[in-house]
Design a protein around this motif. Structure first.
Motif, short mmCIF file in Angstrom:
data_model
loop_
_atom_site.label_atom_id
_atom_site.label_comp_id
_atom_site.label_asym_id
_atom_site.label_seq_id
_atom_site.Cartn_x
_atom_site.Cartn_y
_atom_site.Cartn_z
N ALA A 88 33.27 34.88 33.02
CA ALA A 88 31.93 34.91 32.47
C ALA A 88 31.37 36.33 32.48
O ALA A 88 30.71 36.75 31.53
CB ALA A 88 31.02 33.96 33.25
N LYS A 89 31.65 37.06 33.54
CA LYS A 89 31.14 38.42 33.66
C LYS A 89 31.60 39.29 32.49
O LYS A 89 30.84 40.09 31.95
CB LYS A 89 31.61 39.04 34.98
N HIS A 90 32.86 39.14 32.11
CA HIS A 90 33.42 39.98 31.05
C HIS A 90 33.44 39.28 29.69
O HIS A 90 33.95 39.84 28.73
CB HIS A 90 34.82 40.46 31.43
N GLN A 91 32.94 38.05 29.64
CA GLN A 91 32.86 37.25 28.41
C GLN A 91 34.22 37.15 27.72
O GLN A 91 34.35 37.38 26.52
CB GLN A 91 31.81 37.81 27.46
N ARG A 92 35.22 36.78 28.52
CA ARG A 92 36.56 36.63 27.95
C ARG A 92 37.27 35.44 28.58
O ARG A 92 36.88 34.97 29.65
CB ARG A 92 37.38 37.90 28.12
N ALA A 93 38.31 34.99 27.90
CA ALA A 93 39.13 33.90 28.39
C ALA A 93 40.50 34.00 27.75
O ALA A 93 40.69 34.67 26.73
CB ALA A 93 38.50 32.55 28.06
N GLU A 94 41.44 33.30 28.37
CA GLU A 94 42.79 33.18 27.81
C GLU A 94 42.88 31.84 27.10
O GLU A 94 42.33 30.85 27.58
CB GLU A 94 43.80 33.25 28.96
N ILE A 95 43.54 31.81 25.97
CA ILE A 95 43.72 30.56 25.24
C ILE A 95 45.17 30.10 25.40
O ILE A 95 46.08 30.93 25.50
CB ILE A 95 43.33 30.71 23.75
#
Length: 177
Positions: free
Chosen positions: A85-92
Motif C-alpha cells: 500500500a505504501k508504494h501503491q504496487r502489487a504483483e499479479i
C-alpha cells in the motif's frame, strides 16, 4: 466482491470449489511454471483456498476464481499478491485450466483484474514475475501492455532449486491493450 467481463465472472473461491481446483492444478502442464508440484488431493486444493483467504484477510492480496458467465465451475484464478500500500504496487498472478487455453480467457481475466487494480485499488504499478521458459505467459503479459524490465537471477527457491524470473511491469500511466 466479484468482477465481470463479456464472458467471465471472477469471484471469491470457496471450499466448495476445491474439486475444480484439483481438476486443473493436478495437471503438470498447468503448474509447470508456478513453482508447485501437481496437486494430488482435495487437501492440496483446500490449502490453496486457505492461502487465498489469508492474503485477503492480511491485506496483502486478493485472488479471484475465473468462471465462465452463467457457469459456476472455477477454471482458473487471477489476482494480486505482495501488495504494498505504501508504494501503491502489487504483483499479479494467474493460471488457467489447460482445457481452456487458446480462447483468450486468461487475457480477458487479466485485463479485468488490472483495471480493478488501477481504478479501485489505486495501484500505480503492477508487477509480474515469470519463469524464462514460460513464453506463453510472457507473450500474454506483453499483449496487455507489460514491459519486461530484466532478469532476477536466483530470485525464488521452489521445489529444491533457485529459479530465475523475468520482472515485468505495467504502470497506471501505460496504455493497456
Amino acid at each position: 466482491m466479484s468482477l465481470s467481463t463479456n464472458r467471465l465472472t471472477l469471484r471469491r473461491v470457496t471450499a466448495d470449489d476445491a474439486p475444480h481446483l484439483l481438476a486443473y492444478l493436478s495437471k503438470p502442464e498447468v503448474v509447470r511454471h508456478m513453482g508447485l508440484d501437481p496437486f494430488t488431493s482435495l487437501e492440496d486444493s483446500l490449502e490453496e483456498i486457505a492461502w487465498y483467504d489469508s492474503i485477503l484477510e492480511e491485506g496483502t492480496g486478493v485472488r479471484w476464481g475465473i468462471t465462465l458467465t452463467g457457469q459456476d465451475e472455477v477454471i482458473g484464478s487471477c489476482g494480486f499478491l505482495n501488495v504494498s500500500a505504501k508504494h501503491q504496487r502489487a504483483e499479479i498472478g494467474f493460471e488457467l485450466s489447460s482445457d481452456h487455453w487458446g480462447r483468450g480467457i486468461a487475457g480477458e481475466a487479466l485485463r479485468a483484474v488490472i483495471r480493478h487494480g488501477f481504478t479501485q485499488l489505486r495501484f500505480h504499478r503492477i508487477e509480474a514475475l515469470v519463469e524464462p521458459a514460460n513464453t506463453a505467459s510472457q507473450q500474454l503479459l506483453e499483449r496487455v501492455g507489460f514491459t519486461r524490465e530484466g532478469l532476477l537471477r536466483g530470485y525464488e527457491f521452489t521445489r529444491g532449486k533457485y529459479d530465475d524470473l523475468y520482472m515485468y511491469s505495467l504502470l497506471e500511466t501505460d496504455s493497456m491493450t
